[in-house]
Design an enzyme around this catalytic site. Structure first.
Site, mmCIF file in Angstrom:
data_model
loop_
_atom_site.group_PDB
_atom_site.id
_atom_site.type_symbol
_atom_site.label_atom_id
_atom_site.label_comp_id
_atom_site.label_asym_id
_atom_site.label_seq_id
_atom_site.Cartn_x
_atom_site.Cartn_y
_atom_site.Cartn_z
ATOM 1 C CG ASP A 77 -3.018 3.070 2.237
ATOM 2 O OD1 ASP A 77 -4.158 2.577 2.398
ATOM 3 O OD2 ASP A 77 -2.841 4.225 1.813
ATOM 4 C CG ASP A 136 1.751 -12.217 -3.060
ATOM 5 O OD1 ASP A 136 2.246 -12.861 -2.118
ATOM 6 O OD2 ASP A 136 2.306 -12.112 -4.163
ATOM 7 C CE LYS A 179 -4.669 3.555 -1.982
ATOM 8 N NZ LYS A 179 -4.363 4.128 -0.650
ATOM 9 C CE1 TYR A 216 0.839 -10.003 -8.278
ATOM 10 C CE2 TYR A 216 0.270 -11.977 -7.065
ATOM 11 C CZ TYR A 216 0.866 -10.742 -7.112
ATOM 12 O OH TYR A 216 1.480 -10.235 -5.992
ATOM 13 C CG ASP A 242 4.280 -12.964 1.623
ATOM 14 O OD1 ASP A 242 3.715 -14.031 1.924
ATOM 15 O OD2 ASP A 242 4.930 -12.816 0.578
#
Length: 373
Positions: free
Chosen positions: A223, A247, A191, A144, A251
């Protein structure tokens, strides 16, 4: 030690002003009950700041925040910008800049279910009941904040994800320390089978884990973590992860309890802290009195934790649980008999004042049944 605290209040966009007003109301009542004082200073950020000044984070707002003991924030975002892909200035840029300017490197999101409303969850009660997770998301680095580029033809673009060891170390220690106070388990979500940044995270966190031998450290690829969050959320205690993964995961986790309107967050730095509900600005509900204020009110409880006003924080959480258990909630949680944003705030205030007799006092006064003694 001073018992007076300066709180910067940034109501923001959409339903932000409505839910923030209930948090301020509750904080004022707690201040009266526990003999301290809040000085609230209001400032603009987000879409309303752009419309007024052209800047999503005016310098005056930044100054107010830097001079405060803590920041209480509402929500950010506006359909005018969501529907305009060519907009050069966006409300969310103000929040990203504020996090960076205040050095808010750790975002903390508690995910907790309440037994009385678990039927509102899209998952089965036996799966979600008892879920209690603390998510630590790195907040001011990663993709980001990395270099971004789009060519002039709009046919090629990239976003670069970067991390250094120091950025990982500071949030990892916070997460391990919290795990020590909870169920002593930390899960790093990354990851590392694909990304160099994730391999750096895993290496650094493994080194830090040696300082916390009482905490069990586990690893999950993002994942798989997303899948496990649905299959068995109760397996998690503290989750630690980088900015973008945090993030997404937080959520996803937010719907487990039945409403995104229940979940607070804290963004912590070395010298500053900001507290906000995790929900968006929900512009469709603006001005209708249907927005759930509980996430904002629980964010205020986290603010009290930060200021080390623990007794008041616990009282506020007790009041929120009382409101939920008695179904004194907004329509997202009870369509049959729902209450307005301000009525939910009033009920929580009433409990703080009268505790166990609150429900009966509140209903009788509302219905005009109270007696004069």
């Amino acid at each position: 030690m001073s018992n007076s605290y300066k709180i910067a209040v940034l109501p923001g966009d959409g339903i932000g002003p409505e839910v923030t007003a209930e948090s301020v109301k509750v904080l004022n009542v707690l201040a009266q009950a526990f003999q301290y004082k809040f000085e609230f200073e209001y400032a603009k950020m987000g879409a309303e700041a752009i419309f007024e000044t052209g800047n999503p984070l005016p310098e005056e707002t930044l100054t107010v925040c830097k001079n405060a003991d803590a920041v209480l924030f509402g929500a950010i975002g506006d359909p005018y910008f969501d529907n305009n892909p060519d907009a050069k200035v966006r409300p969310e840029q103000g929040l990203l800049k504020l996090r960076k300017e205040l050095g808010l490197f750790a975002n903390i999101r508690p995910i907790k279910t309440y037994s009385s409303i678990t039927k509102k969850s899209p998952l089965k009660k036996e799966i979600v009941d008892g879920t209690d997770i603390q998510i630590y998301r790195e907040l001011i680095s990663g993709i980001y904040f990395g270099e971004k580029f789009t060519d002039e033809n709009g046919e090629y673009a990239y976003d670069i994800c970067k991390y250094n060891k120091d950025e990982i170390v500071q949030i990892a220690h916070l997460a391990f320390q919290d795990a020590q106070k909870r169920r002593k388990k930390l899960t790093l979500v990354d990851k590392a089978n694909v990304l160099d940044t994730s391999r750096l995270w895993r290496k650094v966190v493994q080194e830090i884990a040696k300082d916390y031998p009482d905490v069990t450290l586990e690893f999950l690829f993002v994942d798989n973590a997303a899948m496990q969050m649905i299959l068995n959320p109760k397996q998690f205690d503290v989750i630690l992860t980088e900015n973008m993964f945090g993030d997404i995961i937080s959520d996803e986790a937010s719907v487990i309890g039945g409403s995104i309107g229940l979940l607070p967050s804290a963004s912590i730095g070395n010298d500053n802290a900001l507290f906000e509900p995790i929900h968006g600005s929900y512009p469709q509900a603006k001005g209708k009195g249907i927005a759930n204020p509980i996430a904002s009110i629980l964010s205020a409880a986290m603010l009290l934790d930060y200021l080390k006003l623990d007794v008041a924080a616990n009282k506020l959480r007790e009041a929120v649980e009382h409101a939920i258990d008695h179904r004194y909630v907004t329509e997202d949680l009870n369509k049959e008999q729902n209450y307005s944003t301000s009525e939910v705030g009033d009920f929580i205030v009433d409990y703080i004042k009268f505790s166990e007799n609150s429900y009966y006092n509140f209903e009788n006064v509302k219905l005009g049944k109270s007696t004069i003694v």
